[in-house]
Enzyme design. Structure first.
Site, PDB file in Angstrom:
ATOM      1  N   CYS A 331       0.823  -1.204   0.000  1.00  0.00           N
ATOM      2  CA  CYS A 331       0.000   0.000   0.000  1.00  0.00           C
ATOM      3  C   CYS A 331       0.869   1.271   0.000  1.00  0.00           C
ATOM      4  O   CYS A 331       1.442   1.627  -1.007  1.00  0.00           O
ATOM      5  CB  CYS A 331      -0.989  -0.007   1.161  1.00  0.00           C
ATOM      6  SG  CYS A 331      -2.347   1.167   0.938  1.00  0.00           S
ATOM      7  N   HIS A 405      -3.615  -5.096   1.445  1.00  0.00           N
ATOM      8  CA  HIS A 405      -3.219  -5.586   2.762  1.00  0.00           C
ATOM      9  C   HIS A 405      -3.691  -7.032   2.907  1.00  0.00           C
ATOM     10  O   HIS A 405      -4.574  -7.487   2.192  1.00  0.00           O
ATOM     11  CB  HIS A 405      -3.857  -4.735   3.859  1.00  0.00           C
ATOM     12  CG  HIS A 405      -3.407  -3.313   3.856  1.00  0.00           C
ATOM     13  ND1 HIS A 405      -2.176  -2.927   4.325  1.00  0.00           N
ATOM     14  CD2 HIS A 405      -4.033  -2.175   3.422  1.00  0.00           C
ATOM     15  CE1 HIS A 405      -2.058  -1.605   4.190  1.00  0.00           C
ATOM     16  NE2 HIS A 405      -3.162  -1.139   3.643  1.00  0.00           N
TER      17      HIS A 405
END
Length: 442
Positions: A331, A405
């Site tokens: 991310c 994630h």
């Protein structure tokens, strides 16, 4: 049925864990139970089943209880912003970045959506178990508190106190919190759970007598110190975790920049005895590691600048050039790997900004106003940054980056996670007065 509030007699007393533990006890008695926290302050968020954004603690509580997640579990979430500001997520959606003082001045405007969330859960479950925040009797903040006094008063919840004996001062904290509660709420206190006791439990028999007979507060249990290393809500809990590395075959460095987020990404690595994880917060020599991970970040540009100031930026570029160590970006860390990050809309910065990235990936990251929230199985995305060429991931020799994630949470870890939850409940149940807890909600 009565709903339940879990109040800590101090911060970090173990409320998040006790919330789902008590929830499991109630479930075993045949009740349906939903976790709830009116307002959480955390950079560690998760995408719920309805596509909203909630704190990871409430997501984990729901997982431990085996119930679906939605914004109702955590209607208000605050994340750190630039300076003294905070990013405000209401009803699972990012709505504004505000100065903290402005937020507290407008707190009453959030009470209707908090009530809506609680009432929705109350209509769908037998019992709502509401985690409080910090201490419920910070006298200067009691009128600005959504999670403790407001919920307990508005919904007449039964109250279980949680006291951390490890810190010392447990008697003062129990007595003080109980007597500083408004009188109508004192009548709803059903007892206290003394948490994190180390050593011979019989040494606290006299302590139980004092609390029950002299304070007049039932003791619902004295729980032994038993680390539960899942559902990390804050970086301190994660950094304090000591991993057993004697059998490790791979050594992993996680770059712990100042606003590192989504710490739960690394729970599978910490649980795996073949991996040894070190969190790196200074410019140490990274040559001895097999893998270097750039984790999620709440303030991507700010943390990228921190890499440059510490010298880690140059060291990462060196290792990428040598192609001997696996580099992984997740991310925010993935976004740092691009040629540049462009924030023309001032999503993270006070003025339009173009920041040079690590230059590993041949594209640029552009921050968009609308936050991207996606969930696919156990993986999820929460980000403003976008890439036209590599919108999901990038793969190359010794380099991998992704917006997702949950990268390391494989089938083995999901089994491990459930086994740990069941073992913890079994161990702690023996130290709780289950019948007294059940009587309190009937």
């Amino acid at each position: 049925m009565a709903n339940v509030s879990i109040f800590g007699t101090s911060s970090d007393a173990g409320k998040s864990t006790i919330t789902w533990l008590v929830g499991r006890i109630l479930q075993e008695a045949g009740y349906t139970v939903a976790p709830f926290k009116a307002q959480n302050v955390s950079n560690n968020a998760h995408v719920a089943d309805d596509g909203s954004e909630i704190a990871v603690a409430q997501h984990f509580q729901a997982k431990a209880l085996g119930v679906p997640t939605s914004w109702h579990n955590n209607p208000v979430l605050l994340k750190s912003g630039r300076g003294s500001s905070a990013s405000l997520i209401v009803g699972g959606k990012s709505v504004a970045t505000q100065e903290v003082r402005t937020y507290y001045r407008k707190l009453d405007t959030l009470k209707p959506i908090v009530k809506e969330a609680f009432l929705w859960l109350d209509a769908h479950y037998d019992i709502v178990i509401a985690e409080g925040a910090g201490s419920p009797v910070e006298l200067n903040l009691m009128q600005k508190d959504l999670s403790n006094i407001f919920i307990a008063t508005a919904f007449d919840t039964k109250i279980i106190l949680v006291a951390d004996i490890e810190k010392g001062g447990v008697f003062a904290s129990i007595y003080g919190v109980y007597h500083l509660l408004p009188e109508p709420l004192r009548k709803n206190v059903v007892g206290v759970i003394v948490n994190k006791f180390r050593g011979d439990m019989t040494l606290f028999d006299e302590g139980v007598r004092i609390i029950e007979q002299e304070f007049g507060i039932p003791v619902l249990g004295v729980l032994p110190y038993h680390p539960f290393n899942l559902g990390f809500e804050d970086s301190q809990s994660l950094l304090n975790y000591t991993q057993e590395c004697s059998k490790a075959t791979r050594h992993i460095a996680v770059i712990a920049y100042p606003t590192m987020s989504n710490y739960t990404d690394f729970e599978p690595l910490l649980a795996n005895e073949e991996s040894c994880v070190e969190f790196v917060s200074s410019n140490i020599d990274l040559h001895g590691f097999d893998t270097i991970i750039l984790p999620g970040s709440k303030r991507v540009i700010e943390d990228l600048r921190w890499l440059k100031r510490t010298g880690l930026f140059a060291q990462l570029q060196h290792h990428h050039h040598k192609q001997k160590i696996q580099l992984i970006g997740i991310c925010g860390g993935y976004q740092m790997m691009f040629e540049r990050i462009i924030d023309k809309l001032c999503i993270e910065t006070a003025e339009p900004t173009v920041e040079e990235g690590l230059g590993f990936i041949d594209d640029e990251i552009i921050f968009q106003k609308e936050k991207i929230l996606k969930k696919e199985g156990s993986c999820y995305e929460i980000h403003h940054g976008t890439s036209a060429k590599y919108p999901k991931e990038y793969k190359a020799s010794k380099l991998y980056g992704t917006f997702s994630h949950g990268l390391f949470a494989d089938a083995w870890f999901h089994t491990y996670e459930q086994e740990q939850i069941e073992a913890f409940v079994s161990h702690m149940r023996a130290h709780l007065d289950v019948e007294r807890i059940l009587q309190s909600v009937r």
